[in-house]
Design an enzyme around this catalytic site. Structure first.
Site, PDB file in Angstrom:
ATOM      1  N   HIS A  41       0.859  -1.184   0.000  1.00 54.44           N
ATOM      2  CA  HIS A  41       0.000   0.000   0.000  1.00 54.44           C
ATOM      3  C   HIS A  41       0.897   1.236   0.000  1.00 54.44           C
ATOM      4  CE1 HIS A  41      -3.734   2.046   1.844  1.00 54.44           C
ATOM      5  NE2 HIS A  41      -4.072   1.592   0.661  1.00 54.44           N
ATOM      6  N   HIS A  73     -35.805 -28.483  16.259  1.00 55.28           N
ATOM      7  CA  HIS A  73     -34.770 -28.449  15.210  1.00 55.28           C
ATOM      8  C   HIS A  73     -34.009 -29.762  15.144  1.00 55.28           C
ATOM      9  CE1 HIS A  73     -34.322 -23.962  14.298  1.00 55.28           C
ATOM     10  NE2 HIS A  73     -35.443 -24.117  14.967  1.00 55.28           N
ATOM     11  N   ARG A 119      -2.667  -0.509  -8.768  1.00 58.38           N
ATOM     12  CA  ARG A 119      -4.075  -0.224  -8.458  1.00 58.38           C
ATOM     13  C   ARG A 119      -4.149   1.227  -7.978  1.00 58.38           C
ATOM     14  NH1 ARG A 119      -5.737  -3.047  -3.206  1.00 58.38           N
ATOM     15  NH2 ARG A 119      -4.713  -1.230  -2.344  1.00 58.38           N
ATOM     16  N   HIS A 161     -13.858  -2.347  -2.254  1.00 54.43           N
ATOM     17  CA  HIS A 161     -13.301  -2.382  -0.890  1.00 54.43           C
ATOM     18  C   HIS A 161     -14.408  -1.825   0.013  1.00 54.43           C
ATOM     19  CE1 HIS A 161      -9.945  -1.805   2.090  1.00 54.43           C
ATOM     20  NE2 HIS A 161     -10.702  -0.793   2.498  1.00 54.43           N
TER      21      HIS A 161
HETATM   22  C1  HCA Z   1      -6.845   3.554   4.241  1.00 55.08           C
HETATM   23  C2  HCA Z   1      -8.190   3.737   3.553  1.00 55.08           C
HETATM   24  C3  HCA Z   1      -8.613   2.601   2.672  1.00 55.08           C
HETATM   25  C4  HCA Z   1      -7.793   2.532   1.404  1.00 55.08           C
HETATM   26  C5  HCA Z   1      -8.240   1.502   0.415  1.00 55.08           C
HETATM   27  C6  HCA Z   1      -7.341   1.361  -0.796  1.00 55.08           C
HETATM   28  C7  HCA Z   1     -10.106   2.842   2.402  1.00 55.08           C
HETATM   29  O1  HCA Z   1      -6.809   2.937   5.294  1.00 55.08           O
HETATM   30  O2  HCA Z   1      -5.843   4.031   3.738  1.00 55.08           O
HETATM   31  O3  HCA Z   1      -6.256   1.936  -0.824  1.00 55.08           O
HETATM   32  O4  HCA Z   1      -7.730   0.641  -1.728  1.00 55.08           O
HETATM   33  O5  HCA Z   1     -10.936   2.186   3.004  1.00 55.08           O
HETATM   34  O6  HCA Z   1     -10.394   3.732   1.606  1.00 55.08           O
HETATM   35  O7  HCA Z   1      -8.492   1.376   3.382  1.00 55.08           O
HETATM   36 CU    CU Z   2     -10.264   0.521   4.107  1.00 55.50          CU
END
Ligand code: HCA
Ligand code: CU
Length: 388
Positions: free
Chosen positions: A71, A295, A133, A201
């Site tokens: 990330h 049940h 992504r 997400h």
């Molecule tokens: C975060 C936020 C995130 C990012 C999701 C992503 C969210 O904790 O940085 O980078 O795809 O929920 O928007 O988890």
């Molecule tokens: Cu998140």
């Protein structure tokens, strides 16, 4: 269209208040995720700290089947740190709402998009094979046109995946629908000659993370984020076991080793200090336990009367439990299953009375305790006979 699952227990999950996992634990969890057959493992955000950076590197070196994701913010420093860990994919994020950009980052949408596209090009320059992504944070509550502009330019700059983040668990099937959102976004991007993989997400603030995730799949999202035990910020995101089972059951995705979920959940629970709740679907202690007399009576005749999930599919076995709700049928069944010899009606009734009394004190009787009750019953019967 194949639906892939991204597990973020090691990144989003570690953002759960109080949860921390050492590198050796993260490596074991990654191995177990790989045994389940998860397609992508988001291992952490390397810029957060040195130990997280090292853990991401250690997980990337395990040589698993799953692709490992790091990330990163849309900043060159974050991207360098992520690339150096050796991951196969980077997940970049940056918000696109004018309000947030103005008040938090003191910048404009134009500048934000330039930063996003610069980051993507930079990452691809450092490693052309890297998958990228891009997530417009809080996608679903941001101005739609801003999302479309940022996402289409991100794709033009080389992003492979656009993730729709319901960062605050705001969506609701049929009301503010993820199905509609993903459909609309795909159309708008296609109109701009962008055809990225769409991911979803979904946070669980309204208890709708799984429903929204499945809604996204129905609209053509082909990557879904999840965590073990629904870990994550606040109320977490879509639960992995629930997601995999529903994709298996409803979307024809049969690639996963579902029984391997049990060990994965046990280990994550152990090291996150998060108990597996008894009524957690599929992996909870009570997930296949039948209680009320009516049940168990029907279930003994035919399991499917009270089971729509085959326990064997997830490596479990169903059982009856005995408490104040129990009847003759459940006691008899439990005794037979334990191969107790010489079962008769009088014995069953006596045991049922004991079981009900224990149940009224707020406890259920398992097979081991039923064994103790049988022994005690036989003991008093012997004494009684002697006295006669
Ligand atoms: C975060 C936020 C995130 C990012 C999701 C992503 C969210 O904790 O940085 O980078 O795809 O929920 O928007 O988890
Ligand atoms: Cu998140």
């Amino acid at each position: 269209m194949m639906i892939r699952v991204l597990d973020s227990t090691l990144r989003e999950g570690e953002q759960t208040p109080g949860v921390y996992m050492d590198s050796h634990v993260k490596q074991e969890i990654a191995r177990l995720l790989d045994a389940v057959g998860v397609d992508l493992i988001e291992a952490g955000h390397p810029m957060v700290s040195d130990d997280i950076r090292i853990a991401v590197r250690d997980v990337a070196r395990l040589d698993l089947n799953a692709a490992i994701v790091a990330h990163a913010r849309s900043l060159r420093g974050d991207i360098e740190a992520a690339v150096e860990t050796g991951v196969g994919m980077i997940g970049l994020f940056y918000c696109v709402s004018d309000d947030r950009l103005d008040t938090v980052f003191r910048t404009s949408l134009r500048e934000a998009i330039d930063q996003i596209t610069d980051s993507i090009r930079y990452a691809k320059r450092l490693n052309p094979k890297l998958m990228i992504r891009y997530t417009p944070e809080d996608t679903v509550r941001s101005p739609f046109i801003n999302v479309v502009e940022a996402a289409s330019e991100a794709v033009a700059a080389g992003a492979d995946v656009i993730s729709v983040a319901d960062t605050t668990g705001y969506m609701m099937p049929g009301v503010r629908s993820m199905y509609d959102y993903v459909s609309r976004l795909r159309e708008a991007l296609n109109a701009r000659n962008a055809d990225p993989v769409i991911a979803v997400h979904c946070h669980n603030d309204r208890g709708l993370a799984l429903a929204n995730a499945l809604d996204g799949c129905r609209a053509g999202a082909t990557i879904v984020d999840a965590t073990v035990l629904r870990l994550g910020e606040r109320t977490g995101i879509t639960d992995l076991a629930e997601l995999l089972f529903n994709l298996h059951d409803g979307f024809g995705e049969n690639r996963w080793n579902l029984p391997a979920l049990n060990e994965l959940y046990r280990i994550v629970s152990k090291y996150s200090y998060f108990p597996i709740s008894k009524n957690h679907p599929l992996v909870g202690e009570n997930a296949f336990t039948h209680n009320a007399g009516v049940h168990t009576h029907a279930w003994i005749k035919k399991n499917s009367h009270y089971e729509s999930v085959d326990p064997a599919l997830v490596g479990r076995r169903s059982s009856v439990c005995l408490d104040n709700m129990s009847g003759v049928a459940s006691v008899k069944f439990a005794l037979e299953r334990m191969n107790v010899p010489d079962i008769d009606d009088r014995m069953i009734l006596c045991l049922l009375n004991e079981v009900k009394a224990i149940g009224r004190r707020g406890r259920a009787v398992d097979e081991a305790e039923l064994g103790l009750l049988v022994r005690s019953y036989r003991q008093s019967l012997t004494l009684l006979r002697r006295a006669e």
